[in-house]
Scaffold this active site. Structure first.
Site, short mmCIF file in Angstrom:
data_model
loop_
_atom_site.label_atom_id
_atom_site.label_comp_id
_atom_site.label_asym_id
_atom_site.label_seq_id
_atom_site.Cartn_x
_atom_site.Cartn_y
_atom_site.Cartn_z
N HIS A 1 0.82 -1.21 0.00
CA HIS A 1 0.00 0.00 0.00
C HIS A 1 0.85 1.27 0.00
O HIS A 1 2.06 1.24 0.31
CB HIS A 1 -0.93 0.02 1.21
CG HIS A 1 -0.23 0.01 2.53
ND1 HIS A 1 0.37 1.12 3.09
CD2 HIS A 1 -0.04 -1.00 3.43
CE1 HIS A 1 0.89 0.82 4.25
NE2 HIS A 1 0.68 -0.47 4.49
N CYS B 1 3.27 -5.17 6.41
CA CYS B 1 2.91 -4.83 5.04
C CYS B 1 4.15 -4.38 4.26
O CYS B 1 5.22 -4.15 4.82
CB CYS B 1 1.86 -3.73 5.02
SG CYS B 1 0.24 -4.22 5.66
#
Length: 399
Positions: free
Chosen positions: A320, A338
């Site tokens: 992201h 992440c």
């Protein structure tokens, strides 16, 4: 005395009449009086029977003569459908043919119209109906990817069932995944509610894949029957595989084998490392909220507007955009697991995160190497590529 004689004569005449009448019946039998339609044309299941099990067999037969015509209509979900069938060579028995081999459908009404000719050449007709049992419980499968989607070469077909499947072999048999151009596609069960399909290697770009569900009336568990008879399809687009090097903080993006770009990234910090292994993009969100409590952490973060969020696992691994960390991309790992790309608040097509998002398809592969974490589980998202082909095929209920 005369009265007694007259009475005796009348009784004798009456007895003679009875004998003559009976003799006429016997003569009619000898002359071949037509049998009733119920005796001549025998239909199974019985006329007007309700709650018929799907295990009963539909059959029409005659003990003599031959069947001239048989028409069977199945009515279900307010739709009528002719049931195909054939006569045996002697013309005395009719049985259904086609898919299912004559197995009756659930929650259906059957209408049988048969015409037969007896041994004397006389025609009889019979009309019967019966209804099959209505199951109390049904199951369905939710299919990934969406119908008519264009996906990346790493897409795995995923079926998630709303109920536990105990008769896995029967359900697996009722699902087919075919490709054009042809390639072997094998199933693999993860637990009792999930069935995935994939080829040995990533799909070839341009492949057209068809998923056919013939689950209607398949018994997935005792008393639980399938509901669907549907076909889905999707097309495989170009190949894009991105290699994340967690140790060196980079991601190489390759399109059809050619390097498009190398992007600086930040991966999981030492206390919350990123999974290694092959992961497949399963969802893309222009903006989303990320809260640490939803993925098993404490109250470390709650970001309401994470831009360019690309889901890689069911457990919460995303690739992201990141606008709140500065000076970390390409130099250090600071995330909670992440993979982050530089972005701005609200997102921008001009940032690395926006550039990558605009060039990504659901089904693209992102592979992480160099992390101190374990390899991602094959059932965490679409992680099935982390199983070798022999192990994958061993996960079939029919292997």
């Amino acid at each position: 005395m005369r009265t007694a004689v007259r009475r005796a004569r009348r009784a004798g005449a009456a007895l003679a009449a009875v004998l003559i009448f009976a003799g006429c019946d016997a003569a009619d039998e000898e002359l071949g009086k037509p049998r009733s339609p119920e005796d001549l044309i025998r239909v199974s299941p019985d006329d007007a029977k309700r709650g018929v099990s799907t295990g009963e067999r539909l059959r029409v037969e005659v003990p003599e003569g031959h069947l001239q015509s048989v028409k069977v209509v199945r009515t279900r979900d307010a739709q009528e459908e002719r049931v195909p069938g054939r006569l045996e060579d002697d013309g005395r028995t009719w049985r259904p043919t086609g898919p299912g081999g004559g197995r009756l459908a659930l929650a259906a009404k059957y209408t049988v119209d048969a015409v037969a000719v007896d041994g004397e050449g006389r025609r009889s007709a019979r009309h019967t109906t019966f209804t099959t049992a209505v199951p109390d419980e049904r199951f369905i499968g939710y299919v990934t990817p969406e119908n008519r989607a264009t996906v990346g070469t790493g897409m795995i077909v995923k079926l998630e069932f709303n109920r536990e499947i105990r008769n896995r072999a029967a359900v697996e048999k009722a699902v087919s995944v075919t490709a054009r151009p042809a390639v072997e596609v094998a199933p693999h069960w993860f637990g009792k509610t999930r069935l995935d399909f994939r080829p040995e290697k990533y799909w070839k770009p341009g492949t057209e894949v068809t998923v056919a569900l013939d689950l209607r009336d398949v018994e997935g568990a005792p008393g639980v029957y399938g509901l669907q008879r549907k076909t889905f399809s999707f097309t495989v687009g170009r190949s894009q595989v991105s290699l994340v090097d967690a140790k060196n903080h980079t991601m190489q993006v390759r399109r059809d084998g050619e390097l498009l770009d190398t992007l600086p990234i930040t991966a999981g910090a030492p206390r919350s490392t990123t999974y290694n292994g092959k992961m497949v993009v399963s969802e893309m969100l222009e903006v989303t909220r990320m809260n640490s409590r939803t993925v098993g952490f404490g109250g470390e973060y709650d970001i309401p507007d994470v831009p360019h969020a690309i889901r890689l696992t069911d457990s919460g691994t995303f690739l992201h955009g990141n606008y709140w960390s500065q000076g970390v991309f390409g130099s250090s790992n600071v995330s909670h697991g992440c993979v982050g790309l530089r972005d701005v608040k609200g997102g921008s097509a001009l940032t690395p995160a926006g550039w990558f998002f605009d060039r990504t398809l659901v089904g693209d592969v992102v592979e992480v190497r160099g992390s101190a974490d374990k390899q991602v589980a094959p059932d965490n998202g679409l992680g099935g590529w982390n199983l070798g082909w022999s192990k994958w095929k061993a996960g079939s209920a029919r292997s």
